[in-house]
Design a protein around this motif. Structure first.
Motif, short mmCIF file in Angstrom:
data_model
loop_
_atom_site.label_atom_id
_atom_site.label_comp_id
_atom_site.label_asym_id
_atom_site.label_seq_id
_atom_site.Cartn_x
_atom_site.Cartn_y
_atom_site.Cartn_z
N THR A 11 0.88 -1.18 0.00
CA THR A 11 0.00 0.00 0.00
C THR A 11 0.91 1.22 0.00
OG1 THR A 11 -1.70 -1.19 1.26
CG2 THR A 11 -1.82 1.20 1.27
N LYS B 242 -5.54 -4.68 -0.64
CA LYS B 242 -4.21 -5.16 -1.06
C LYS B 242 -4.02 -6.61 -0.63
CE LYS B 242 -0.84 -4.70 1.52
NZ LYS B 242 -0.43 -5.63 2.56
N ASN B 243 -4.45 -6.92 0.60
CA ASN B 243 -4.30 -8.30 1.08
C ASN B 243 -5.13 -9.28 0.25
OD1 ASN B 243 -2.64 -7.31 3.03
ND2 ASN B 243 -4.11 -7.47 4.70
N ASP C 284 -5.24 -1.80 4.12
CA ASP C 284 -4.58 -2.98 3.52
C ASP C 284 -5.51 -4.15 3.20
OD1 ASP C 284 -5.09 -3.94 6.05
OD2 ASP C 284 -3.01 -4.50 6.50
N GLY D 68 3.71 -4.54 2.96
CA GLY D 68 2.84 -3.98 3.98
C GLY D 68 2.20 -2.67 3.56
N VAL D 69 2.03 -1.77 4.55
CA VAL D 69 1.35 -0.50 4.26
C VAL D 69 2.34 0.66 4.38
CG1 VAL D 69 -0.90 -1.32 5.07
CG2 VAL D 69 0.66 -0.24 6.70
N ASP E 119 5.18 -9.21 0.25
CA ASP E 119 4.28 -8.16 0.70
C ASP E 119 5.03 -7.17 1.58
OD1 ASP E 119 2.25 -6.59 1.67
OD2 ASP E 119 0.97 -8.24 2.32
#
Ligand code: B12
Length: 211
Positions: free
Chosen positions: A95, A105-106, A102, A123-124, A121
């Motif tokens: 993100t 996105k997840n 998130d 993360g944010v 990944d």
């Protein structure tokens, strides 16, 4: 279906423990992970979005709803993903800087994983330089960037610029998405692709790596 309604309502009514137990029950009764995702979790979160927009829910409620959604997602993810799927490509996802949303996105990551992509990944609140470093380190085929705020989507082109500055732009496809993003914006910033939901993101990613 009654059990899907129960999961959906647990999300809307901010009840993580109930979301978990209702998901366990639905799975035990043979309801598929895909139906739980598409017919309970996504519509549930959509309704939470509406309540937030209309001022009935505030941030604390939305956070607990997100927790309820995650409690259910934890249970269905292994079923959506499946083991032993041949890896079809590598994806770095995150993100964008300034943005803490998130869930979408997840979901995109989960669906891509299910389709056989390897996911890194980040993360944010991911800064452009972190996308660049991960691209250098992992050499992904695709970068997935998510933004949920009209203010943070403006940081998306900074990732593309940073990739160019570092001589990495030609090596990787950039896929953008999230509620405020659309095809016109993706074209304007020079992204390689946009799609509006996680299922079409999979199709797009497949096309981009020519699977
Ligand atoms: C949950 C939520 C939160 C949670 C986030 C929890 C979490 N862990 O994610 C919390 C409470 C933390 C939060 C905070 C804030 N939020 Co908020 N939030 C939402 C809400 C209700 C739902 C978002 C969501 O998860 N949707 C469900 C998922 C599944 O959908 P999605 O993210 O759109 O993802 C789908 C697609 O977009 C796509 N997709 C997503 N990413 C990508 C990437 C690629 C590459 C592709 C191809 C596809 C793709 O696939 C996904 C699955 O189909 C929305 C309202 C809404 N209905 O969107 C507001 C909303 C996004 N938030 C908003 C706001 C204003 C905020 C705050 C500023 C509130 C505040 N005053 O503090 C803060 C900002 C914090 C920050 N810096 O990020 C506004 C944004 C307005 C705007 N135009 O910018 C919204 C639209 C609500 C509103 N109408 O006012 N929020």
């Amino acid at each position: 279906m009654e059990q899907l309604e129960k999961i959906k309502n647990a999300i809307i009514e901010t009840m993580p423990a109930l979301a978990k137990s209702a998901t366990e029950e639905a799975l035990k009764n043979g309801i598929s992970a895909k139906d739980i995702l598409n017919e309970a979790l996504i519509p549930g979160m959509d309704e939470v979005g509406r309540l937030f927009r209309e001022g009935e829910y505030f941030v604390p409620e939305v956070l607990v709803s997100a927790k309820a959604m995650n409690a259910s997602m934890d249970l269905i993810e292994p079923l959506l993903v499946g083991d032993g799927v041949k890896k079809v490509g590598k994806v770095v996802a995150g993100t964008i800087e300034g943005d803490l949303h998130d869930i979408g996105k997840n979901l995109v990551c989960m669906m891509l994983k299910g389709a056989g992509f390897e996911i890194i990944d980040l993360g944010v609140d991911v800064k452009p330089e972190v996308f660049v470093e991960a691209t250098r380190q992992h050499q992904p085929h695709i970068i997935v960037i998510s933004a949920l705020l009209t203010t943070t989507m403006l940081n998306m082109p900074k990732v593309i610029d940073a990739l160019k500055t570092n001589g990495l732009r030609e090596r990787v496809k950039v896929l953008v998405g999230g509620a405020p993003v659309n095809q016109d914006y993706a074209d304007e910033i020079g992204a390689d692709g946009y799609s509006e939901d996680s299922s079409s993101a999979v199709e797009l990613a497949r096309r981009l790596v020519a699977v």
